[in-house]
Each structure stands twice: as C-alpha cells, then as structure tokens.
Design an enzyme around this catalytic site. Structure first.
Site, PDB file in Angstrom:
ATOM      1  N   GLU A 169      51.734 -14.651 -12.379  1.00  0.00           N
ATOM      2  CA  GLU A 169      50.774 -15.152 -13.521  1.00  0.00           C
ATOM      3  C   GLU A 169      50.322 -16.727 -13.198  1.00  0.00           C
ATOM      4  O   GLU A 169      50.793 -17.553 -13.984  1.00  0.00           O
ATOM      5  CB  GLU A 169      51.628 -15.020 -14.989  1.00  0.00           C
ATOM      6  CG  GLU A 169      51.633 -13.606 -15.225  1.00  0.00           C
ATOM      7  CD  GLU A 169      52.471 -13.413 -16.543  1.00  0.00           C
ATOM      8  OE1 GLU A 169      52.887 -14.558 -17.270  1.00  0.00           O
ATOM      9  OE2 GLU A 169      52.776 -12.330 -16.927  1.00  0.00           O
ATOM     10  N   GLU A 357      53.875  -5.711 -15.131  1.00  0.00           N
ATOM     11  CA  GLU A 357      54.744  -5.897 -16.453  1.00  0.00           C
ATOM     12  C   GLU A 357      53.870  -5.365 -17.807  1.00  0.00           C
ATOM     13  O   GLU A 357      52.672  -5.607 -17.910  1.00  0.00           O
ATOM     14  CB  GLU A 357      54.802  -7.393 -16.572  1.00  0.00           C
ATOM     15  CG  GLU A 357      55.669  -8.072 -15.780  1.00  0.00           C
ATOM     16  CD  GLU A 357      55.849  -9.467 -16.214  1.00  0.00           C
ATOM     17  OE1 GLU A 357      55.655  -9.955 -17.402  1.00  0.00           O
ATOM     18  OE2 GLU A 357      56.195 -10.298 -15.096  1.00  0.00           O
TER      19      GLU A 357
HETATM   20  O1  IFM Z   1      58.816 -13.178 -20.088  1.00  0.00           O
HETATM   21  C1  IFM Z   1      57.541 -13.407 -19.342  1.00  0.00           C
HETATM   22  C2  IFM Z   1      57.513 -13.096 -17.874  1.00  0.00           C
HETATM   23  O2  IFM Z   1      58.213 -14.251 -17.350  1.00  0.00           O
HETATM   24  C3  IFM Z   1      56.121 -13.388 -17.463  1.00  0.00           C
HETATM   25  N1  IFM Z   1      55.224 -12.430 -17.997  1.00  0.00           N
HETATM   26  C4  IFM Z   1      55.337 -12.318 -19.507  1.00  0.00           C
HETATM   27  C5  IFM Z   1      56.747 -12.461 -19.961  1.00  0.00           C
HETATM   28  C6  IFM Z   1      56.849 -12.142 -21.349  1.00  0.00           C
HETATM   29  O3  IFM Z   1      56.591 -13.508 -22.121  1.00  0.00           O
END
Ligand code: IFM
Length: 446
Positions: A169, A357
């Site tokens: 990200e 994710e």
């Molecule tokens: O915890 C984070 C992760 O580190 C990166 N993506 C989003 C998740 C939830 O906020």
C-alpha cells in the site's frame, strides 16, 4: 447466488491470510534488531491511540510455531507476512544481522514443514529510522538502499519463497506518513509527499526488476490499497471531486507502474513531481508485475470541498451517512470489492489480480463459549460473494487473503480495532479462534 462454495472459485484460486511484521512480531529490540520509524513513532507521546506500543504486539517472534500451527488447523494454505528491514539490516544498509536472517528462515521452514506456502511482502512500512534520519523516502538514495534490502531477501529466502510482494500500500504509507503525518515518520506537506511518491515508484520498480533478475522463477507482485469511490450527488462539482479522489487513492501509484504515467490531468498539483525526475527515470517507472495485489475494505463517498487544498474534495464520513460501520469507522459495503476488481481488471497491462487483504474490525466479546463474531462472518461471506461474481464475469482475480490472522497492532489506532480470525488477549497472549476463524476453516475444507 446464496451458497458460497470454495469449489466455485476453481482449483487454482489461492486462499490465504495476511499479516505484517511490525503488527505482530514484537521483540522490537532483541537479537540485534535496529530501530524502525514505527519503533521511534510509537515511542513518542500522542502518536498512537491510548499510547499503545508494539514492543510485544502478538509476540509472533517467539510464538511463530504455535501461530503457524493455527494457520494449518484453519486449513489456510497460504500465509503472507513481511520482513522487518531492521531485523535483517539493523542500520538499513551494510552490516547484516544473521540472527534476523536465521529467524525468517525458521519461519519459512516451519511454514513449509506444515504444508503452508510462505508469501513474502518485502516492505510493509517499517523503514529503518537511521535511513529516515537521512531523509527516508524523500531522499532519492532510498532507491539504492531499498534495492540492497531486496537483494538480501532474494539471496537469503529466494530458494524457498516463490511468491513475493515488493511493497504494501504505497499510497497509505506515503500519504499518512509524509503528507498527513498521522503515521510514521510523522512528516507533513507536499514538499515531503511529492518526492516520496516518485522515489517509492522508482523503488517498487527497482525491487521488482531485481527480484526477477535474481529469481527468474519467482512470482512477483506488489499491493495497492483501493477504495471504491462515488460522488455524493450528481452535481458536476461532486462528480469532479470523486474523480480527483479516485485518481489520488486508486490510480496514483499503479498507473506509472503500468507505463501510463502519473494522473497529472486529474490532479494538476502532481506537475510538481517533474522537479524530482532525472534523465532515464521514465523507463525505470514501470514494471510488468506477475500479479497485482488489491486490498479493499470499503467505499468512500466524496463531495466537493472549497477548503481542501490541492484537490477540492473531501470524504462524507460513513457515520454521518448512518451507514453500517466497522470499528475503524469504515462503511460495510461489499459491492465495493466487486467494483474495484472490475476497475483494475480493465487495465490490459495487469496480468493477474489477487485480493491480498480484505477483512473487518469489530468489537469482539470473549465469553465462556469463545468469541462469537457473526458480523465478521457476514462481512467475509458477503465480500467473497462479490469476488466470485467478478470472477464469474471473467475478471482475472485469482486469490483472496483475509486480513488478518490474529488481532494485532493496528498502527495509529493501537490494539483497539480487532481484525483477527483469532482473538488475542494481549496480557496473557492467549489465542482463541473466533467463529469467523472456524467458518473460514470449514469453508476452506470445502
Ligand atoms: O492493518 C492494515 C494493514 O497493515 C494494511 N492494510 C490495511 C490494514 C487494516 O487497516
């Protein structure tokens, strides 16, 4: 479609669970580990909710075997985790910490011994503080520093790890860390954000190229945070604001990587990036990744805002819309993931998409019968139905990883938002599989 069945996704679909080093490992200063920007940031007053620190976190450093056993018990075949830069290179560059290399080899070996495939993210936000002191991501030398870290990972873990993600990200760690200052290293303003954008793109590409050169059989990806964006109304101003927000949130980092350049037409202030270009940069800004990881949690509603500098757009908060929200205040809106897959699927340059994710934080309650978390079960099921819909319409989506295995350290929010399939009592470090974990295990069993 009512019945959710693993078989509908096909044999080759990758199922997994995602984590990140800083959020779970703890052991922040043992066995030769150096200090990262997150160690430094959490040590400062007022940066993390309730003053929470991640010095112990989930103690995964010591309990990795038990946690990997849980992954096996939940029938999860793929485990995504990241390498802490300062555990292997305490000074960011130069001297290697063999204890750190040995630790990750033990984690990888244990995964493999349990029939679990390790998926490695190289950078999940924990830049060495010593490099931040030299400017961090604002300093162009970071491309060389980062490449050294990539080479070290490839050489030490590349014979056992097939799936790699160069970064996690970029829009979040650069925006929250170098523009808004709410994440480490806590810097603000365009003067920091612009060089960071360019150096992150160059580093992501340099990392991808280096992995391919050193590990020709590896499957190489990188991951992006994406939210489905809609205008608040049909007014021209709101529609334009939504377009700008979409360019910032969803297109800023992926488009240069795909060879399309920065979305300067929609965000004119990005013209300032030119100042940081050097001859030859154009060919070092794109790379043909084997897959793109998409990380989606919600949608955002955007409206015109006279007062927001540079973009004239602002979010209409989910709670002000009376929407169903998670403990992060994010709207529960499963069609978002479908729209995001469709949006990224439309780029012909993207070969393969994986959802690296997706998940939700809810205030779970521990009872004598364990943790019953029906909201998380519904969240996961409803999102998976949307992923399946996109897949059945022909989208190139080939995997889904839940965020996350255990409740963990949620950055500036501390331990309050619980995202895990497994509950953690942070005093005793006791784990209890939630009903969502049991549901995922049953689902994966088929
Ligand atoms: O915890 C984070 C992760 O580190 C990166 N993506 C989003 C998740 C939830 O906020």
């Amino acid at each position: 479609m009512d019945q959710l069945n693993k078989a509908l996704f096909g044999e080759d679909f990758k199922w997994g669970v995602s984590t990140a080093a800083f959020q779970i490992e703890g052991a922040c200063d043992v066995d030769g580990k150096g200090i990262s920007i997150w160690d430094a940031f959490t040590a400062k007053k007022g940066k993390v909710l309730n003053g929470h620190k991640a010095d112990i976190a989930c103690d995964f450093y010591n309990s990795y075997q038990a946690d990997i056993d849980l992954i096996r018990q939940l029938n999860i075949p793929n485990f995504r985790f990241s390498i802490s830069w300062t555990r292997v290179l305490p000074n960011g560059i130069g001297e290697v910490n063999q204890a750190g290399i040995d630790y990750y080899n033990r984690v990888i070996d244990y995964c493999i011994s349990q029939g679990i495939e390790p998926w490695v993210t190289i950078y999940h936000w924990d830049l060495p503080q010593i490099l931040e002191d030299k400017g961090g991501w604002t300093n162009r030398e970071v491309v060389t520093w980062f490449t050294e870290f990539v080479i070290l990972c490839a050489k030490n873990f590349g014979d056992k790890v097939k799936h790699w993600m160069v970064m996690n990200e970029p829009s979040v760690f650069s925006g929250a860390g170098y523009f808004f200052g709410i994440h480490a290293p806590g810097r603000t303003g365009l003067k920091n954000f612009l060089p960071v954008i360019h150096h992150v793109v160059l580093s992501m590409v340099a990392g991808g190229k280096k992995l391919r050169e050193l590990l020709p059989n590896a499957v190489i990806g990188t991951t992006f945070s994406c939210s489905w964006i809609e205008p608040r109304s049909d007014s021209k101003r709101d529609i334009k604001a939504a377009k700008v927000a979409d360019a910032l949130v969803n297109r800023l980092f992926i488009e240069p990587i795909l060879g399309l350049g920065y979305p300067v037409n929609d965000i004119p202030v990005l013209k300032g990036l030119e100042k940081f270009y050097q001859p030859g940069d154009e060919k070092n800004m794109s790379f043909d990744f084997d897959f793109i990881g998409l990380q989606n949690y919600t949608r955002e509603i955007v409206r015109y805002s006279f007062f927001t500098p540079y973009i004239n757009a602002s979010l209409v908060k989910a709670k002000d819309r009376n929407a169903d929200i998670t403990a992060m205040g994010w709207e529960v809106y499963p069609p978002a993931i479908y729209h995001i897959i469709k949006k990224f699927n439309a780029y012909p340059q993207i070969r393969k998409i994986l959802i690296t994710e997706n998940g939700a934080a809810f205030p779970d309650n521990m009872t004598d019968d364990g943790v019953n978390d029906p909201k998380r079960v519904s969240y996961l099921q409803d999102h998976l139905k949307q992923v399946l819909k996109a897949k059945q319409e022909g989208c190139k989506v080939q995997g889904y990883f839940v965020w996350t295995l255990t409740d963990n350290f949620e950055w500036a929010e501390g331990y309050h938002p619980r995202f895990g399939l497994i509950h953690v009592d942070f005093d005793s470090q006791k784990r209890v599989v939630k009903s969502s974990g049991k549901w995922y295990a049953d689902f994966l069993k088929g």
